[in-house]
Structures are given as C-alpha cells and as structure tokens.
Design a protein around this motif. Structure first.
Motif, PDB file in Angstrom:
ATOM      1  N   ARG A  43       0.817  -1.219   0.000  1.00  0.00           N
ATOM      2  CA  ARG A  43       0.000   0.000   0.000  1.00  0.00           C
ATOM      3  C   ARG A  43       0.848   1.267   0.000  1.00  0.00           C
ATOM      4  O   ARG A  43       0.387   2.317  -0.420  1.00  0.00           O
ATOM      5  N   LYS A  44       2.076   1.190   0.477  1.00  0.00           N
ATOM      6  CA  LYS A  44       2.961   2.360   0.496  1.00  0.00           C
ATOM      7  C   LYS A  44       3.990   2.301  -0.617  1.00  0.00           C
ATOM      8  O   LYS A  44       4.206   3.287  -1.307  1.00  0.00           O
ATOM      9  N   GLN A  72       0.341  -7.300   7.782  1.00  0.00           N
ATOM     10  CA  GLN A  72       0.608  -6.425   6.643  1.00  0.00           C
ATOM     11  C   GLN A  72      -0.199  -6.792   5.402  1.00  0.00           C
ATOM     12  O   GLN A  72      -0.711  -5.902   4.720  1.00  0.00           O
ATOM     13  N   HIS A  75      -3.712  -5.290   5.412  1.00  0.00           N
ATOM     14  CA  HIS A  75      -3.749  -3.848   5.134  1.00  0.00           C
ATOM     15  C   HIS A  75      -3.524  -3.600   3.643  1.00  0.00           C
ATOM     16  O   HIS A  75      -4.200  -2.757   3.027  1.00  0.00           O
ATOM     17  N   ASN A  76      -2.577  -4.338   3.071  1.00  0.00           N
ATOM     18  CA  ASN A  76      -2.307  -4.199   1.637  1.00  0.00           C
ATOM     19  C   ASN A  76      -3.501  -4.636   0.797  1.00  0.00           C
ATOM     20  O   ASN A  76      -3.816  -4.009  -0.218  1.00  0.00           O
ATOM     21  N   ARG A  78      -6.680  -4.559   1.617  1.00  0.00           N
ATOM     22  CA  ARG A  78      -7.720  -3.525   1.676  1.00  0.00           C
ATOM     23  C   ARG A  78      -7.402  -2.393   0.710  1.00  0.00           C
ATOM     24  O   ARG A  78      -8.279  -1.877   0.033  1.00  0.00           O
ATOM     25  N   ALA A  79      -6.133  -1.993   0.665  1.00  0.00           N
ATOM     26  CA  ALA A  79      -5.737  -0.877  -0.207  1.00  0.00           C
ATOM     27  C   ALA A  79      -5.779  -1.268  -1.679  1.00  0.00           C
ATOM     28  O   ALA A  79      -6.224  -0.487  -2.520  1.00  0.00           O
ATOM     29  N   ALA A  80      -5.318  -2.479  -1.999  1.00  0.00           N
ATOM     30  CA  ALA A  80      -5.222  -2.904  -3.401  1.00  0.00           C
ATOM     31  C   ALA A  80      -6.538  -3.456  -3.943  1.00  0.00           C
ATOM     32  O   ALA A  80      -6.776  -3.407  -5.142  1.00  0.00           O
ATOM     33  N   GLY A  81      -7.357  -4.033  -3.077  1.00  0.00           N
ATOM     34  CA  GLY A  81      -8.629  -4.596  -3.525  1.00  0.00           C
ATOM     35  C   GLY A  81      -8.492  -5.928  -4.238  1.00  0.00           C
ATOM     36  O   GLY A  81      -9.457  -6.426  -4.822  1.00  0.00           O
TER      37      GLY A  81
END
Length: 151
Positions: A43-44, A72, A75-76, A78-81
């Motif tokens: 995500r970053k 991790q 979280h990734n 959720r951000a990437a879908g």
C-alpha cells in the motif's frame, strides 16, 4: 480494552525458514494441504509482496483468513482490492471483498476444520467445534476476504 488490532507476529523460524520453504515448494507446484502464495501490492511502496496463505474453499466461494490477525497483507489487500494467488508457476488474479463480522463464524469454523493443525495456536483455544458465540467474539481479530477470480 485495547484499540490496537490483534496481530500475532511470526517468529524468526517462520520468517526465515518456514515461509520461504512453503513459498519455494508452492512455486514448484508442491502444495501443503492446498496452500498457495499470495501476491499483493504494498500500500505504500507499490511493490509486490508475497506470503504463504491457506485459501479456503467453502460453499462455492474462496476465502483468505488472516489467522495471525491484522497483519501487513490484510492492510495491503484492503488498499489494493485484490492480488494474485500462486499454485506452482501459475498465478490467478482476483478481486477481494472483506467479509462482514456477521458472516465470519461459519467461515472461521470451516477454516479451523481444515487448517487448525497449522494455525490453531493463533485462535486462542478455538476450534471447529466452538460455538457461534465464541467464533463471533473472535471474528474481529481475524480479517476474512472473499476472493473472486478474474481469469
């Protein structure tokens, strides 16, 4: 009550020995009870991150359960879908939808039925015979994603 999400960090042996071995085997087509390798963009950094996972096939759907909690890759995801799951040299792209808390007990029960031998320590004494109430109480500690393959 802590507001920090539940995370069970892997130890040195898991990080340096077990996960690389399972990933290496999976890339060569050897699956441990159906395990695979998840690839999801950070995500970053935007770089692809890989980690071994245990996909669950349940009632015609495919799920990823975060046994270690809000780690991790969750979280990734959720951000990437979405991302890719690799079995052998072949990857399958997917989109991911996070499962609401109310739907988790049945999925967690099925996951523990299949994978408790490997991940039971991260579920604090829960198992496939745990009550819906006990699984509902644990649901917030274990993100669950429903996968939809794109190819």
């Amino acid at each position: 009550m802590s507001t920090t999400p539940y995370v069970q960090r892997p130890g040195w042996f898991t990080n340096k020995m077990l996960n690389p071995l399972v990933s290496w085997l999976s890339r060569r087509g050897v699956s441990v009870a159906g395990s695979g390798v998840l690839a999801v963009k950070g995500r970053k950094s935007g770089e692809w991150r890989r980690t071994p996972v245990n996909p669950l096939h349940h009632r015609g759907e495919i799920y990823l359960v975060a046994a270690r909690g809000h780690v991790q890759w969750t979280h990734n995801m959720r951000a990437a879908g979405g991302g890719e799951i690799f079995h052998g040299g072949r990857g399958r792209r997917f989109s991911a939808t996070e499962v609401p808390e109310a739907e988790k007990p049945d999925i967690l029960r099925a996951y523990l039925r299949k994978w408790k031998w490997e991940v039971g320590a991260f579920f604090q004494g829960l198992g496939p015979d745990s009550s819906d109430e006990e699984l509902r109480a644990a649901a917030g500690r274990h993100p669950v994603f429903r996968l939809t393959y794109l190819d």
